[in-house]
Design an enzyme around this catalytic site. Structure first.
Site, PDB file in Angstrom:
ATOM      1  N   TRP A  10       6.499 -44.108  19.480  1.00  0.00           N
ATOM      2  CA  TRP A  10       5.431 -43.481  18.411  1.00  0.00           C
ATOM      3  C   TRP A  10       4.508 -42.552  19.574  1.00  0.00           C
ATOM      4  O   TRP A  10       3.637 -41.931  18.972  1.00  0.00           O
ATOM      5  CB  TRP A  10       4.307 -44.365  17.806  1.00  0.00           C
ATOM      6  CG  TRP A  10       5.258 -45.047  16.745  1.00  0.00           C
ATOM      7  CD1 TRP A  10       6.697 -44.801  16.342  1.00  0.00           C
ATOM      8  CD2 TRP A  10       4.873 -46.113  15.834  1.00  0.00           C
ATOM      9  NE1 TRP A  10       7.036 -45.589  15.156  1.00  0.00           N
ATOM     10  CE2 TRP A  10       5.714 -46.453  14.977  1.00  0.00           C
ATOM     11  CE3 TRP A  10       3.616 -46.817  15.816  1.00  0.00           C
ATOM     12  CZ2 TRP A  10       5.748 -47.588  14.028  1.00  0.00           C
ATOM     13  CZ3 TRP A  10       3.353 -47.782  14.962  1.00  0.00           C
ATOM     14  CH2 TRP A  10       4.468 -48.207  13.647  1.00  0.00           C
ATOM     15  N   LYS A  11       4.714 -42.727  20.704  1.00  0.00           N
ATOM     16  CA  LYS A  11       3.733 -41.873  21.780  1.00  0.00           C
ATOM     17  C   LYS A  11       2.410 -42.339  21.441  1.00  0.00           C
ATOM     18  O   LYS A  11       2.063 -43.403  20.764  1.00  0.00           O
ATOM     19  CB  LYS A  11       4.191 -40.289  21.750  1.00  0.00           C
ATOM     20  CG  LYS A  11       5.734 -40.057  21.970  1.00  0.00           C
ATOM     21  CD  LYS A  11       5.907 -38.965  22.311  1.00  0.00           C
ATOM     22  CE  LYS A  11       7.520 -38.900  22.575  1.00  0.00           C
ATOM     23  NZ  LYS A  11       7.909 -37.480  23.239  1.00  0.00           N
ATOM     24  N   GLY A 173      10.684 -33.005  21.907  1.00  0.00           N
ATOM     25  CA  GLY A 173       9.526 -32.385  21.143  1.00  0.00           C
ATOM     26  C   GLY A 173       9.790 -30.942  20.930  1.00  0.00           C
ATOM     27  O   GLY A 173       8.780 -30.300  20.506  1.00  0.00           O
ATOM     28  N   GLY A 233      11.323 -39.775  18.979  1.00  0.00           N
ATOM     29  CA  GLY A 233      10.088 -39.477  19.051  1.00  0.00           C
ATOM     30  C   GLY A 233       9.401 -39.166  18.000  1.00  0.00           C
ATOM     31  O   GLY A 233       9.182 -39.812  16.705  1.00  0.00           O
ATOM     32  N   GLY A 234       9.244 -37.833  17.619  1.00  0.00           N
ATOM     33  CA  GLY A 234       8.417 -37.198  16.291  1.00  0.00           C
ATOM     34  C   GLY A 234       9.034 -37.944  14.934  1.00  0.00           C
ATOM     35  O   GLY A 234       8.400 -38.066  14.058  1.00  0.00           O
TER      36      GLY A 234
HETATM   37  P1  PGA Z   1      11.394 -36.325  20.475  1.00  0.00           P
HETATM   38  O1  PGA Z   1      10.777 -37.685  21.636  1.00  0.00           O
HETATM   39  O2  PGA Z   1      12.425 -37.015  19.457  1.00  0.00           O
HETATM   40  O3  PGA Z   1      10.077 -36.159  19.778  1.00  0.00           O
HETATM   41  O4  PGA Z   1      12.011 -35.210  20.826  1.00  0.00           O
HETATM   42  C1  PGA Z   1      11.809 -38.346  22.203  1.00  0.00           C
HETATM   43  C2  PGA Z   1      11.082 -38.913  23.443  1.00  0.00           C
HETATM   44  O5  PGA Z   1      10.280 -38.517  24.179  1.00  0.00           O
HETATM   45  O6  PGA Z   1      11.137 -40.123  23.437  1.00  0.00           O
END
Ligand code: PGA
Length: 251
Positions: A10-11, A173, A233-234
């Site tokens: 989820w960052k 991202g 991530g996203g």
């Molecule tokens: P992303 O991020 O799917 O948004 O590209 C992946 C990650 O950094 O773990």
């Protein structure tokens, strides 16, 4: 046969309210059998996620841990022992955002990896090349160096209870994804690197792909022989999209 793992990173996203919504969505998901699923919220929301996901087959992990395994005087950090105490199962180490923006080097990352394991957590070691390194044809060399540093510090046996995530920095991202063939090539090289030291460890370790994985691209990536799931991530901030990615790992 390796059991796939799909983990949502989820960052630095979320509020108490949005995490509550996301958990509600995750609880409603039909998740496939035979796939491990995890989410990694910001530390503030780990307890909320663990309580909210009780009884659902979704593990919780953290995005980082301190180099010191046990609690102590280290302002602002969180020890792996504290993550384990909170109920975490996994912890990311060496995510490229931390390597590049916070200057984390291989030495620090190896210490975090060891700290996590010493507390019973499963480290997810993130590796990957920058766009410049990719364009210079250095991908495999960079990734092998990042993994080699951990092998050198802790021995190849450390990978018997760890996960690797290959994430090309240029794909994170950005909406750009490595093609399944490109990713497979790197995953194959990683497994060969480990196999040169210990064939059993190499065969058992799960190697996830990460970098703009969406439901639409997941099945083809996960269909490659050395891709054992994804670090998302996203797309993990949307429960339905994340659920579709989890199901792609089960098919
Ligand atoms: P992303 O991020 O799917 O948004 O590209 C992946 C990650 O950094 O773990």
């Amino acid at each position: 046969m390796r059991r796939p793992l799909v983990a949502g990173n989820w960052k630095m996203h979320g509020t108490t309210a949005s995490v509550s919504e996301l958990i509600k969505g995750l609880r409603l998901l039909a998740l496939p059998g035979g796939v491990d699923v995890a989410v990694m919220p910001p530390c503030l929301y780990i307890s909320q996620a663990i309580a909210g996901l009780a009884g659902k087959n979704v593990a919780v992990g953290a995005q980082d841990c301190a180099v010191e395994p046990m609690q102590g005087a280290l302002t602002g950090e969180i020890a792996a022992s504290q993550l384990a105490d909170a109920g975490c199962r996994y912890v990311l180490v060496g995510h490229s955002e931390r390597r590049l923006l916070l200057g984390e080097g291989d030495g620090v990352i190896s210490r975090k990896f060891a700290a996590a394991q010493s507390c019973g957590l499963i480290p997810v070691l993130c590796v990957g090349e920058t766009r410049e390194q990719y364009e210079a044809g250095e991908t495999v060399a960079v990734v092998m160096r990042q993994i080699g540093a951990v092998i050198e510090a802790l021995g190849v046996g450390a990978f018997a209870k760890a996960v690797i995530a290959y994430e090309p920095v240029w794909a994170i991202g950005t909406g750009l994804t490595a093609t399944p063939k490109q990713a497979q090539q790197v995953h194959g090289a990683i497994r060969a690197q480990l196999a040169a030291e210990n064939a059993v460890v190499a065969e058992g370790v799960r190697i996830l792909y990460g970098g703009s994985v969406k439901a639409a691209s997941a099945a083809e990536l996960f269909g490659m022989p050395d891709i054992d799931g994804g670090l998302i991530g996203g797309a993990s901030l949307n429960a339905d999209e994340f659920g579709a990615i989890c199901r792609a790992a089960g098919s």
